[in-house]
Each structure stands twice: as structure tokens, then as C-alpha cells.
Motif scaffolding. Structure first.
Motif, PDB file in Angstrom:
ATOM      1  N   ALA A  41       5.509 -54.017  39.026  1.00  0.00           N
ATOM      2  CA  ALA A  41       4.506 -53.701  40.033  1.00  0.00           C
ATOM      3  C   ALA A  41       3.124 -53.643  39.402  1.00  0.00           C
ATOM      4  N   ARG A  42       2.116 -53.908  40.227  1.00  0.00           N
ATOM      5  CA  ARG A  42       0.736 -53.848  39.763  1.00  0.00           C
ATOM      6  C   ARG A  42       0.098 -52.514  40.133  1.00  0.00           C
ATOM      7  N   ASP A  43      -0.437 -51.865  39.123  1.00  0.00           N
ATOM      8  CA  ASP A  43      -1.224 -50.642  39.322  1.00  0.00           C
ATOM      9  C   ASP A  43      -2.548 -51.043  39.985  1.00  0.00           C
ATOM     10  N   THR A  44      -3.126 -50.165  40.756  1.00  0.00           N
ATOM     11  CA  THR A  44      -4.423 -50.461  41.364  1.00  0.00           C
ATOM     12  C   THR A  44      -5.571 -50.247  40.385  1.00  0.00           C
ATOM     13  N   ARG A  45      -5.274 -49.757  39.193  1.00  0.00           N
ATOM     14  CA  ARG A  45      -6.295 -49.464  38.186  1.00  0.00           C
ATOM     15  C   ARG A  45      -6.075 -50.314  36.942  1.00  0.00           C
ATOM     16  N   VAL A  46      -7.010 -50.275  36.038  1.00  0.00           N
ATOM     17  CA  VAL A  46      -6.897 -51.059  34.799  1.00  0.00           C
ATOM     18  C   VAL A  46      -6.458 -50.220  33.609  1.00  0.00           C
ATOM     19  N   SER A  47      -6.486 -48.895  33.762  1.00  0.00           N
ATOM     20  CA  SER A  47      -6.108 -48.039  32.638  1.00  0.00           C
ATOM     21  C   SER A  47      -5.720 -46.665  33.160  1.00  0.00           C
ATOM     22  N   GLY A  48      -5.275 -45.802  32.241  1.00  0.00           N
ATOM     23  CA  GLY A  48      -4.923 -44.443  32.599  1.00  0.00           C
ATOM     24  C   GLY A  48      -3.423 -44.267  32.694  1.00  0.00           C
ATOM     25  N   PRO A  49      -2.969 -43.021  32.659  1.00  0.00           N
ATOM     26  CA  PRO A  49      -1.529 -42.742  32.779  1.00  0.00           C
ATOM     27  C   PRO A  49      -0.977 -43.333  34.070  1.00  0.00           C
ATOM     28  N   PRO A  50       0.256 -43.785  34.048  1.00  0.00           N
ATOM     29  CA  PRO A  50       0.814 -44.432  35.238  1.00  0.00           C
ATOM     30  C   PRO A  50       0.879 -43.482  36.421  1.00  0.00           C
ATOM     31  N   PRO A  51       0.527 -43.982  37.584  1.00  0.00           N
ATOM     32  CA  PRO A  51       0.572 -43.145  38.785  1.00  0.00           C
ATOM     33  C   PRO A  51       1.976 -43.102  39.373  1.00  0.00           C
ATOM     34  N   GLU A  52       2.119 -42.402  40.466  1.00  0.00           N
ATOM     35  CA  GLU A  52       3.365 -42.410  41.211  1.00  0.00           C
ATOM     36  C   GLU A  52       3.553 -43.787  41.864  1.00  0.00           C
ATOM     37  N   VAL A  53       4.707 -43.957  42.479  1.00  0.00           N
ATOM     38  CA  VAL A  53       5.045 -45.241  43.103  1.00  0.00           C
ATOM     39  C   VAL A  53       3.946 -45.714  44.053  1.00  0.00           C
ATOM     40  N   ALA A  54       3.366 -44.808  44.804  1.00  0.00           N
ATOM     41  CA  ALA A  54       2.352 -45.176  45.795  1.00  0.00           C
ATOM     42  C   ALA A  54       1.087 -45.737  45.174  1.00  0.00           C
ATOM     43  N   GLY A  55       0.924 -45.558  43.881  1.00  0.00           N
ATOM     44  CA  GLY A  55      -0.260 -46.053  43.200  1.00  0.00           C
ATOM     45  C   GLY A  55      -0.179 -47.512  42.798  1.00  0.00           C
ATOM     46  N   TYR A  56       0.910 -48.182  43.157  1.00  0.00           N
ATOM     47  CA  TYR A  56       1.102 -49.596  42.858  1.00  0.00           C
ATOM     48  C   TYR A  56       1.041 -50.385  44.156  1.00  0.00           C
ATOM     49  N   ASP A  57       0.297 -51.503  44.129  1.00  0.00           N
ATOM     50  CA  ASP A  57       0.071 -52.204  45.394  1.00  0.00           C
ATOM     51  C   ASP A  57       0.851 -53.499  45.552  1.00  0.00           C
ATOM     52  N   TYR A  58       1.273 -54.137  44.478  1.00  0.00           N
ATOM     53  CA  TYR A  58       2.072 -55.350  44.583  1.00  0.00           C
ATOM     54  C   TYR A  58       3.379 -55.149  43.829  1.00  0.00           C
ATOM     55  N   TRP A  59       4.464 -55.617  44.445  1.00  0.00           N
ATOM     56  CA  TRP A  59       5.794 -55.441  43.871  1.00  0.00           C
ATOM     57  C   TRP A  59       6.567 -56.747  43.888  1.00  0.00           C
ATOM     58  N   GLY A  60       7.493 -56.863  42.933  1.00  0.00           N
ATOM     59  CA  GLY A  60       8.413 -57.990  42.959  1.00  0.00           C
ATOM     60  C   GLY A  60       9.630 -57.653  43.793  1.00  0.00           C
TER      61      GLY A  60
END
Length: 125
Positions: free
Chosen positions: A97-116
Motif C-alpha cells: 500500500a502507498r502511504d499518503t506521506r513521504v516519511s515518518g512512522p507508518p500510520p494506521e491502515v486508513a493512512g494508506y490510499d492505494y492498495w494492491g
């Protein structure tokens, strides 16, 4: 709809290894942090590993630390998950999945906008 494409799953015996690949369409994913998640039957999707947009920082769930390695190849628009010393408890569908940010600790599932669509990993005992 832009999607990521995972591959590399399969059936392996305990103690074995697999390498998962995630191909992202185009450069739009190269600057973003990326993550791997997994979901076993009857369980919630859980974080496995993440890598920053630059590839400098990596993060792992305690359950896979020391056994899994996340990496990325921006020239190939790809993110990888090398999984060693696999255990039956690692059996799940694995998603990138793609994070909506370029850096930082990984967010929860909702923080990712594209998934395989996911790739099945089955580890036999």
C-alpha cells in the motif's frame, strides 16, 4: 483506478523463504512511503513493514523483525519484502500500500490510499 500489483506469494515449508514484489504504475509512487500489510482469515489487517520514500528508514512489526526485510527500487517502481525463517503464523494474504506521506512512522491502515489485490502466502508446518 490506479492499483498496485503484488506477486511472489506461494506455499512454503516452515523455515523457508519468499520474496514478495509490489509494482507501482509510474513514478507517482516513488517519492511516497510504502507499506506491507497482511490479513489472516478471521483477523484484522495488520502492519508488517514500511519504508520511507527515500528508502532511508524502515519499520517492522515486532513479529517479523529480524526475519523480514523491506526494500525498494525506484528505477523499477518496485517495493520488495524478503521473508526468511517463515513460520505457520505468517500465513496470510499480503498487501502492499502507498502511504499518503513521504516519511515518518507508518500510520494506521486508513493512512494508506492505494492498495494492491494481495498475494497469498501459506507456510506449512
Amino acid at each position: 483506478q490506479v492499483q498496485l500489483e503484488e506477486s511472489g506469494g506461494g506455499l512454503v515449508q516452515a523455515g523457508g523463504s519468499l520474496r514478495l514484489s509490489c509494482i507501482a504504475p509510474g513514478r507517482m509512487f516513488n517519492s511516497y512511503s510504502m507499506g506491507w500489510f497482511r490479513q489472516a482469515p478471521g483477523k484484522e489487517r495488520e502492519f508488517v513493514a514500511a519504508i520511507s520514500g527515500s528508502g532511508t528508514n524502515t519499520y517492522y512489526a515486532d513479529s517479523v523483525k529480524g526475519r523480514f526485510t523491506i526494500s525498494r527500487d525506484t528505477a523499477k517502481n518496485a517495493v520488495y519484502l524478503q521473508m526468511n525463517s517463515l513460520k505457520p503464523a505468517d500465513t496470510a494474504v499480503y498487501y502492499c500500500a502507498r502511504d499518503t506521506r513521504v516519511s515518518g512512522p507508518p500510520p494506521e491502515v486508513a493512512g494508506y490510499d492505494y492498495w494492491g489485490q494481495g498475494t497469498q502466502v501459506t507456510v506449512s508446518s
